[in-house]
Design an enzyme around this catalytic site. Sequence first.
Site, PDB file in Angstrom:
ATOM      1  N   CYS A  33      -1.879   5.955   2.249  1.00 41.97           N
ATOM      2  CA  CYS A  33      -0.857   5.074   2.809  1.00 41.97           C
ATOM      3  C   CYS A  33       0.103   5.797   3.751  1.00 41.97           C
ATOM      4  CB  CYS A  33      -0.054   4.423   1.676  1.00 41.97           C
ATOM      5  SG  CYS A  33      -0.984   3.300   0.636  1.00 41.97           S
ATOM      6  N   HIS A  89       7.272   3.527   3.273  1.00 44.09           N
ATOM      7  CA  HIS A  89       6.568   4.686   2.718  1.00 44.09           C
ATOM      8  C   HIS A  89       6.627   5.918   3.614  1.00 44.09           C
ATOM      9  CE1 HIS A  89       3.256   5.351  -0.553  1.00 44.09           C
ATOM     10  NE2 HIS A  89       4.408   5.957  -0.812  1.00 44.09           N
TER      11      HIS A  89
END
Length: 485
Positions: A91, A146
């Site tokens: 990610c 993130h």
Amino acid sequence: MSPTRRHTLGLLASVTALSAAVFSASHAAAQAPSPQSSGKPNIVFILMDNLGYGEVGAYGGGITRGAPTPRIDRLASEGTRLTNFNVEAQCTPSRSAILTGRFSIRSGTHSIPIGGGLEGLTQWERTIAECLSDAGYATAAFGKWHLGSEQGRLPNDQGFDEWYGIPRTTDEAFWPSEPQAKAASVEFEHVMEGRKGEKSRELQVYDLEQRRLIDAELTRRTVDFMKRSTDAGKPFYAYVPYTLVHFPTLPNPAFAGRTGQGDFPDALAEMDANVGQILDAVDGLGVRDNTIVVFTSDNGPEATWPWQGSSGPWRGYYFTHMEGSLRTPFIVRWPGKVPAGRVSNEIVHEVDTFTTFAALAGAAIPTDRPIDGVDQSEFLLGRSEASKREGFPVFVADRLEGVKWRNWKVVFYDEQRDWWTPPLKLGSPKAFDLITDPKEEYPQTALRNSWNAGPAMRIVTEFENSLKQHPPIAPGTPDPYMPPS
């Protein structure tokens, strides 16, 4: 009626009302020239989380995965669909690559942070949002970030005028319901929002209830942002990193039980509906012909029981160097500019989106650092059948595990049987012909096909030389960062 149900119905009503208002108020505008006179295209970049190659109908999924995806499939028919679009294996590195146009090994973002230290992009990195903002765009991020949890490293510090979403990852939604985590006074992840020039603020705790509700709110805010930007006559860049279908893959209550096939198919149905609402809003605002819409995923499929995803004809999950990890759906629509109904197997990497969309928007890209993305404008616009990229190095975390060149992949590590255990380094590399062996099961003999090692290793050598000339930023590097002179 439960609070959750009331909140869900309220969100759906808000989205429906807003969509209706957009259609009604914009009908005349749809018949007239757009108020945006700059000629710069709007960009809507929809990024799914852990959505495998084989999930949506246009890529062989849809009904075979328990949920048809008619809106995404229609988008594919209206634009260009790539079958060899490549991403990074996790990610954080994937999002870093999209936003900076640089392979994440350069930026100290090559791995998902596990907490306990400084994380994410340094402020020295320059994002596509910063480039587009300088070119006159309104910019917004709605979803999973993130790339840093601290003030100074959130989206509103990295070029976005506004943002709403979660700073880290969805699996933290489990924590608030864990008695031991509560007893230990663990700091739970919150849904957050912020604006450029201000500190971001925490809203509600991101728990399992909010996990189900958040993507509907991301959709609502995206539609509202596009309307406000269009009303102001500004081109817009909407970066929409949804939280689905990352585990726990739990659908909004309005979609729970929709397919009769379980949570994962229900979540796919919700995903398709959310994309459809954004597409309807683009049409209703009268900016369809001047809006680039992208649909893609950050990495290969979800690997966690009971929410396993599908890598389609490939093999492997995220966190691996296998094609199932690297290849994701990629659909791009720009009516009258990007050819409709086109399907291409040319190699493109996600870093290329940074350079390509900056070029199409007339935005300047940095010249003081290596940019790995290449401008694919001619290819995406159909003026060339060939991509400007023949290959790329394959990193998993900070390990160079392979290299892709044309239809060949040379790997230096063994395949992973599970996605959480680092693989073993091979004594000698293996080479796979991805045309005849898409599942990477039969390595080619060195004597017969060693000819492919030369061009493949040139990619590796050139990149390693670049890293020597421009040393990578170490993970956890504090701000302000300046590259060594």
